[in-house]
Each structure stands twice: as structure tokens, then as C-alpha cells.
Design an enzyme around this catalytic site. Structure first.
Site, PDB file in Angstrom:
ATOM      1  N   ASP A 552       0.777  -1.249   0.000  1.00  0.00           N
ATOM      2  CA  ASP A 552       0.000   0.000   0.000  1.00  0.00           C
ATOM      3  C   ASP A 552       0.805   1.294   0.000  1.00  0.00           C
ATOM      4  O   ASP A 552       0.275   2.347   0.352  1.00  0.00           O
ATOM      5  CB  ASP A 552      -0.918   0.051   1.239  1.00  0.00           C
ATOM      6  CG  ASP A 552      -1.945  -1.053   1.265  1.00  0.00           C
ATOM      7  OD1 ASP A 552      -1.941  -1.892   0.366  1.00  0.00           O
ATOM      8  OD2 ASP A 552      -2.759  -1.073   2.202  1.00  0.00           O
ATOM      9  N   GLU A 628      -6.999  -3.127  -4.211  1.00  0.00           N
ATOM     10  CA  GLU A 628      -8.291  -2.989  -3.544  1.00  0.00           C
ATOM     11  C   GLU A 628      -8.890  -1.601  -3.764  1.00  0.00           C
ATOM     12  O   GLU A 628     -10.007  -1.481  -4.255  1.00  0.00           O
ATOM     13  CB  GLU A 628      -8.122  -3.248  -2.039  1.00  0.00           C
ATOM     14  CG  GLU A 628      -9.415  -3.184  -1.246  1.00  0.00           C
ATOM     15  CD  GLU A 628      -9.169  -3.448   0.230  1.00  0.00           C
ATOM     16  OE1 GLU A 628      -9.874  -4.281   0.812  1.00  0.00           O
ATOM     17  OE2 GLU A 628      -8.251  -2.815   0.802  1.00  0.00           O
ATOM     18  N   GLU A 632      -7.735   5.458  -4.063  1.00  0.00           N
ATOM     19  CA  GLU A 632      -6.473   5.840  -3.427  1.00  0.00           C
ATOM     20  C   GLU A 632      -5.297   5.624  -4.378  1.00  0.00           C
ATOM     21  O   GLU A 632      -4.255   6.267  -4.247  1.00  0.00           O
ATOM     22  CB  GLU A 632      -6.288   5.069  -2.124  1.00  0.00           C
ATOM     23  CG  GLU A 632      -7.253   5.514  -1.046  1.00  0.00           C
ATOM     24  CD  GLU A 632      -7.147   4.711   0.234  1.00  0.00           C
ATOM     25  OE1 GLU A 632      -6.962   5.323   1.296  1.00  0.00           O
ATOM     26  OE2 GLU A 632      -7.273   3.465   0.173  1.00  0.00           O
TER      27      GLU A 632
END
Length: 800
Positions: A552, A628, A632
Site C-alpha cells: 500500500d 483494492e 487511493e
């Protein structure tokens, strides 16, 4: 209560494993691929202009832009220059990561190690988890008595496994859609050699944006320890989209295997160029695989194979030095597609070179190019598989063939001829700090309401709300207060005193991270070469969503870069050199564009073949890399563009715009599923978003919650001017009607604020009333201030 999320490795004990052996698990569900007419290249455009009819359908402006696009490739300028080549900041103390890259070839060990690339499983754990080139899946096997080598899998649409139907809400209403679908890894055919046994070595190297190389050697070669080239080996270039699995043998005796078993092995008698032989492997599921082979030396014997039981074919012609290529024939189109393979045999890609030119003057058009580097007989017609989003952008420098195979999770792949892909984007996205047209859309009485709320939000404790034990949540906090200050300065034009008060509080909160004084500082990992939180090294890999294991980073650091861009926009003089160095280090970690920067890998997260980033870092995953939160993801590219703009770095601005534009196309094709989506099963698209999209599986869920509002909502944050560029209004309408409308009134936490900001695309008045007229405190996501929520909703165009 803010929206929360959790990341971690996929569970190797996946309960879906029980379906892995099933055949024909679901009926055929895909429609034929839509192959758009290629965008005319320069010669075609000139012909259209000479005929004065523009038969290609281009406007004069588009035609001129496309001509410029083609002609521009002769220029030497590129935006893929290093952000910096300096060592990482000294405030990032050096640490040694406990996870080491496995089986990396000696020559590649001194280079930055990729963490989020599609071939990552080869470097992690026991290296036996599969990878996907699309359309093929590959796995290094060292099991049983005969399955030693590289196993190859490809699943037709009819054999994809769909999960059970799930209702939209707890009351059981709604039509329901399959929760997941996946592709069982079935070993159709495998590459090996009689010299390989259970103790043989596998090494991986030649890491690139689109490729790596696998090499198998007998245990006696001790390949993991030697610096020179082994005397005998089996080498496979692994390239995204490759049409053949191409294996270079040197002094090895080829051997092939199949877990589905071989029904017939046929030497094709038709004439081939000198030295070539072709075999057809008909395996027990009715699928035919082709094998082409040619020795390097004309005096060597051609490859001759014989069956050994139903699971093996072994070379009886002895040791072989040369090229072997394997490919699958689409069922029902064997004759016409075999001809395509025959014309392309002998040439294969080893890597791809990415080229991006500067944005053109006076136009937003542009694009990028992928040059496939070729080996073998380059006089043959090279073919390579394209994904749907490629075909929407390819010019007619390349042309489609009749060869079509399904990918695992992204629709049909069509083989195109041509080794240079020119991908043209007629509209490269340029997005400002504030939404376009906001000054016309926000009414005076709304401005006053926003002003009143902003004066309340300024009094919040910026430091307390950002001094957190998570880079993710801290980044969200800093970005939300940066957006607050942006509204105070650029929208409300508050007094200098009020503006300064807001900005000083923001600077004070950001300074903690600028000086690396947060609860868990960032450190520089010397093993994989990246900037990571120390938290995971000291407290376990899953802390802070796996940041220390390279999960991430594009999500986490995108928030910091966005906040920093706003600070520089509002005060260009604040700690100029320190802020630049800090942000540039984060950018080098997540999106370093150049191999000249030896302190970070190139494009850690972004996959230039897939058109989006991968979230999963150095965890083994049986379904490959995953993504996911698409919103973002785009936030990083948006932040990159803004940072480049305020820092006078046009190449960074251009790169962020280009990545944002490509990601928009890819996300709309694969992640945000409108009713006419043909890239996923009809029984799945009712979910509207994919949830967790992996290389081999799509699962309508999240890592932190099965709630519908979480699965859909994680695709909606942060709400910035970039978000509506990706979430089309028609998609928002379908998602609202099919997934969210029946749920929204039952939600009493911060996720409702996210859904209502998204709903403003459809009805900004209802959304405005929700945020501005509530008698009670509205629960907000931890990345939103009420000031920004009100302004964002009011700034959108009035509903039609």
C-alpha cells in the site's frame, strides 16, 4: 468513527481450494471481445487529409494531435528521468529487512529488488506460488517423481469457478451476484529436462517493468552460487502478454509433462523452415497445445519426442541446444489460429521498453509506447497479446489477428502483430487543486455556510489528529487538513490572520513527519531498497497494513504528497529544500521512473501493462498481486501531478497526468463495472465494483469488512477533483441503484459520509442538505472535514 481498513497476505489455506480440480465449473459466460478499429497512424491520417474527407472519423484537432503523437517518437526528450540520484535522506536510518529476496541470480542481487511486480512470488518463500503473464499462468514445480520444471496453466471461460450468490443486504433483498470467481491452476503442460531432479536449482533475474527471466539448472551446476553462466540450463523469458512460452535449452534433454494427461502426441508432417519441428499435444480436456522446436546448430538433430505413459513426453534425440516454444490453441478455432502461430514461431520477446514523451504544446493529447525487445528469428511476424484497455488506445502500428484467449480476470486478450505499441490518449487528464467550475456552482449562501463550518474546523487539534501510529491514517489526517486550508485560502479568501492560523497548524502537524519524529519513524531498508515504517520491523508484518512489507505505499504516501503539494501551493517559501527532499524520497520509493536511481526500484507499484498499481508487497500470494482501493491509487498520480506543478518539475507533472489517464481507462474497464461490462462474468458485474482484484481471482470483499458500504466505499476515497474523472456518472447511478440505495439509511458511521459525497454526483442538493442541515453531529470518515464535504458537494454541477 472513521472508515477503517486492514491489509495482509492472502491466506494460503484458501477455502476455495476445493474447487481447484473442477472442470466446467460454470457455463460459458463471456461475449466475443470487442476489437475497436485501431487509431489511424501518421500515414493513414495524411491520406485522410489529402482526400479531404477524414474517413477515420477524427476531428481536425484530433488528427493533428495524432500526427504529432506519431512524429514525436523520433524526438530524444523523455520524462522518465530520475527524480534524484542522491542517497536517501539521512533522517531515514538504515535497517536490514528480515525477509530476503530468494533465488535471485547473482548479477541482479546488487540492484534494487522489485517488491510489487507480477513475478514477485518467484522471489518469496519457497518460490513455488504461481505467477501470471496473461493469458498464461506459470509455476515453478519441484514435486512428485516427474513434475520438475515450469508448469503452464490456462483456463477457458467455461472452467472459471464462480462463488455463491450474495444478497445485497442482510434482509436478503436484491438480486445478488457471485461473491467471487477464480481460475483453477491446472497444469496443462510443463517444461522440463531429464537432467533436472527434485534438487535442481531455479534462479530469477533480468527484472524489468514487463518481464523477468527464469533459469533452471541441474543441481550440479550450483547456479545459486556461481557468477558466470552455467554450462547447461533451461531459460525462459517471462514477459507480460507473451504469445508463446519460449524456452532456450542448452545441453539439456527436453521433457514435458501434463497433469491433465496427454491423449495424443502428434508430429505435424507439414513442411516447416529448415530445422523446425512442430508437435500437437492433445490433452484429456480436449485442448490442443502446440510445441515448436529448432536447434541452434544446423548440424544438430531435430527434436524428437516420445510418450512415457500418459503424463510425459521425452526427447529421444538426446541433448538439445536451441529454442522450444509452446502455445495453446483456442478451442473451436484451431485451424485459423494455428496458422497465426505458424507465421510467428521463432521470434519471442525478452523484455519491454517504456517510452513516454513530454506533453505536446497547446494540446492535451499524448500517449506512451512499449517497444518489445525481440530475440530469435526476428524476420518472423511477431505477435503479442493485448488487453481490452490496450485495444482502446492502440494505433494501427499494430494490427489484430484471429488469435483470442481469455485472461484470468480482465476479459479477452487478442494477439496483435507488431513489436512497437503506440498507445494514444487523446485527452491527457489535467486536474487542478479545486474542482473545475466550482466558482459558478457554489451559491453565495452555501459559501457562507462553508465559511461558518471552516471557522469551527480550524479550531480542531491538527496535531492530535495526525500524531498517529499509522502512516496511512496520519496521511489521511494531513491531507484532510490541507484541503481545509485550501478552501480557507482559495475559496473563502479569509483574512490573512485566519489563513495563517490554519496553515501554521498544518505546517506544525506536517513538520513532525518532515523531521521523522512520528511514533514510528520511516527507515531505509537496505535489502529491498525502500522507505518503510519501522513499526512492522519491530511489531510484525501486518502492522500499519503491511507498510513495512511494502503493502500500500501508493495509498499511504499519496496522501502525504497531496498534503505537501497544497502546502507548497499556499506557501512556496516554507522549508523549501527540506520539503522537496522529503516528498521526492517518498516519490522515489513508490514511483521512481528511472533505473539511473540505484537507491529505489523502478515503479514499485504501477504496472504499465495492466494500467494500474498493485497493493501487495513481499507476501506470498497464491492468487498473485492484488489491488483494492482504486480511488487511493489515482490519488497518488493526482498528487504527483500537483507536486510537479508547484515544484516546477514539468516531467513529474506530465508523468502523474499520464499515469492518471491510463489508470482511468484501466479502472473503468476492470474495477468499476457498468451493466455493459464484458470483461467480467455477467453473474459478477452486479457487484458493480470488483472488491479485491487479484491476478487470478476477483473477490467482492475487502481486507477489513464484508459490509457493502465498505466494499463500495473504499473505491470512493479520498473525494478530490480527480475522483469524478474516474467514476463516471452513469456508473455512480447504477452502483447507487443496485448496491447502495437500500443500505444507506441503515449506516450510522463514517462510511455514510463517503457514500453521500459520492451521491452528490447524482443529486448534490440532497447531499448538501445531509451535510449542512443535520440536527446532530454527522459521523465523518477520518479523512474528511465537514468543511471539505460541504464544499465538494456544492462544487459539483447541478443534477440534470
Amino acid at each position: 468513527m472513521g472508515a477503517n481498513r486492514r491489509r495482509g497476505p492472502l491466506d494460503p489455506s484458501d477455502p476455495l481450494a476445493s474447487v481447484l480440480g473442477r472442470k466446467n465449473a460454470v457455463p460459458q459466460f463471456y461475449q466475443p471481445p470487442i476489437i475497436p478499429a485501431p487509431i489511424p497512424h501518421q500515414e493513414t491520417i495524411f491520406r485522410d487529409l489529402d482526400d479531404n474527407n477524414n474517413s477515420g472519423g477524427n476531428t481536425a484537432e484530433e488528427t493533428a494531435a495524432a500526427v504529432t503523437f506519431e512524429a514525436d517518437w523520433d524526438r530524444k526528450a523523455t520524462i522518465l528521468e530520475p527524480i534524484s540520484t542522491d542517497p536517501p535522506l539521512s533522517i531515514f536510518k538504515e535497517r536490514v529487512h528480515p525477509v530476503k529476496p530468494m533465488r535471485v541470480r547473482y548479477a541482479d542481487r546488487s540492484k534494487p529488488q522489485p517488491t510489487n511486480k507480477f513475478y514477485g512470488n518467484l522471489m518469496l518463500g519457497d518460490s513455488h506460488a504461481p505467477i501470471w503473464t496473461h493469458p498464461y499462468g506459470l509455476r515453478w514445480d519441484s514435486i512428485g517423481q516427474t513434475q520438475w520444471g515450469i508448469s503452464i496453466s490456462h483456463i477457458d471461460d467455461s472452467s472459471k469457478a464462480l462463488g455463491p450468490l450474495e444478497k445485497i443486504d442482510e434482509s436478503g433483498s436484491g438480486p445478488g451476484s457471485s461473491k467471487y470467481y477464480l481460475n483453477p491452476f491446472l497444469v496443462s503442460i510443463g517444461l522440463s529436462a531429464t537432467e533436472l531432479d527434485i534438487h535442481h536449482d531455479m534462479t530469477v533475474g533480468d527484472f524489468g517493468e514487463f518481464s523477468c527471466a527464469i533459469e533452471l539448472t541441474p543441481a550440479s551446476e550450483r547456479a545459486l552460487e556461481r557468477q558466470d553462466r552455467p554450462e547447461s540450463f533451461l531459460r525462459i523469458p517471462v514477459v507480460r502478454g507473451m504469445a508463446f512460452i519460449s524456452a532456450v535449452y542448452k545441453e539439456m534433454t527436453p521433457q514435458f509433462f501434463s497433469n491433465i494427461l496427454i491423449r495424443e502426441l502428434t508430429l505435424v508432417p507439414q513442411p516447416l523452415p529448415q530445422g523446425w519441428v512442430k508437435y500437437r499435444f492433445l490433452i484429456e480436456n480436449g485442448v490442443t497445445w502446440l510445441l515448436y522446436a529448432k536447434p541452434d546448430r544446423s548440424e544438430d538433430a531435430s527434436l524428437r519426442l516420445e510418450m512415457r505413459g500418459q503424463g510425459q513426453a521425452i526427447a529421444t534425440s538426446g541433448r538439445f541446444t536451441g529454442l522450444v516454444q509452446i502455445a495453446k490453441l483456442p478451442v473451436g478455432k484451431e485451424n485459423e489460429t494455428e496458422t497465426v502461430y505458424d507465421q510467428a514461431m521463432g521470434v519471442y520477446p525478452t523484455e519491454g521498453e517504456l517510452i513516454i514523451r513530454p506533453k505536446y504544446v497547446n494540446t492535451q493529447s499524448g500517449g506512451y509506447r512499449i517497444d518489445w525487445k525481440l530475440a530469435g528469428d526476428t524476420t518472423m511476424q511477431f505477435i503479442h497479446f493485448t488487453l481490452p484497455h490496450h485495444r482502446d488506445a492502440l494505433t494501427d502500428k499494430t494490427m489484430p489477428t484471429a488469435l483470442v484467449l481469455p485472461s484470468t480476470t480482465k476479459g479477452k486478450m487478442v494477439a496483435y502483430t507488431g513489436s512497437s505499441w503506440h498507445l494514444y490518449e487523446s485527452e491527457r487528464l489535467t486536474i487542478e487543486f479545486l474542482p473545475d467550475g466550482w466558482s459558478e456552482n457554489v451559491r453565495p449562501e452555501q459559501l457562507e455556510a462553508i465559511r461558518n463550518q471552516a471557522r469551527l474546523d480550524i479550531e480542531r487539534d491538527f496535531s492530535e489528529e495526525t500524531d498517529l501510529n499509522s502512516m496511512y491514517f496520519a496521511g489521511k489526517g494531513l491531507a484532510k487538513f490541507a484541503l481545509l486550508c485550501l478552501v480557507v485560502h482559495d475559496v473563502l479568501h479569509e483574512s490573512e490572520e485566519v489563513q495563517k492560523r490554519c496553515l501554521d497548524k498544518l505546517k506544525g502537524a506536517f513538520a513532525r513527519y518532515l523531521e521523522n519524529r512520528q511514533k514510528f519513524p520511516l527507515v531505509y531498508d537496505k535489502i529491498w531498497r525502500g522507505v518503510i515504517s519501522v513499526q512492522g520491523l519491530d511489531h510484525g508484518p501486518l502492522t500499519d497494513f503491511g507498510n513495512s512489507w511494502y503493502n500500500d505505499h501508493h495509498y499511504h504516501y499519496g496522501y502525504f504528497i497531496h498534503a505537501a503539494a497544497i502546502i507548497r501551493h499556499l506557501d512556496p517559501t516554507w522549508r523549501t529544500e527540506e520539503l522537496s527532499n522529503y516528498v521526492n524520497n517518498l516519490l522515489r520509493d513508490v514511483a521512481n521512473p528511472s533505473s539511473k536511481d540505484t537507491y529505489f526500484p523502478r515503479f514499485r507499484s504501477f504496472d504499465w501493462f495492466m494500467g494500474h498499481s498493485w497493493s501487495l508487497g513481499i507476501f506470498v500470494s497464491l492468487d498473485g498481486k492484488d489491488e483494492e482501493s482504486t480511488s487511493e491509487d489515482i490519488n497518488l498520480y493526482y498528487a504527483m501531478s500537483l507536486w510537479g506543478r508547484v515544484s516546477n518539475r514539468p516531467e513529474m507533472d506530465n508523468l502523474g497526468e499520464m499515469m492518471l489517464t491510463i489508470a482511468r481507462r484501466s479502472i473503468q474497464a476492470y474495477f468499476l463495472m457498468e451493466d455493459d461490462n464484458t470483461n467480467h462474468p455477467p453473474g459478477f458485474i452486479g457487484n458493480k465494483v470488483t472488491g479485491i482484484l487479484s491476478e487470478n481471482k476477483v473477490d467482492h470483499t475487502t481486507y477489513f469488512s464484508p459490509r457493502v458500504e465498505c466494499i463500495q466505499g473504499i473505491q470512493m476515497i479520498p473525494a478530490t477533483p480527480a475522483l469524478p474523472m474516474v467514476r463516471r456518472k452513469e456508473f455512480v447511478r447504477q452502483e447507487w441503484q443496485e448496491q447502495l440505495q437500500s443500505r444507506v439509511d441503515e449506516i450510522d458511521d463514517g462510511w455514510r459520509s463517503i457514500l453521500m459525497m459520492n451521491y452528490a454526483t447524482l443529486d448534490r442538493e440532497v447531499a448538501w442538505n445531509y451535510f449542512s442541515e443535520s440536527d446532530s453531529l454527522i459521523p465523518l470518515d477520518d479523512g474528511i472535514t465537514l468543511t471539505w464535504a460541504m464544499f465538494y458537494v456544492a462544487s459539483l454541477e447541478a443534477s440534470a
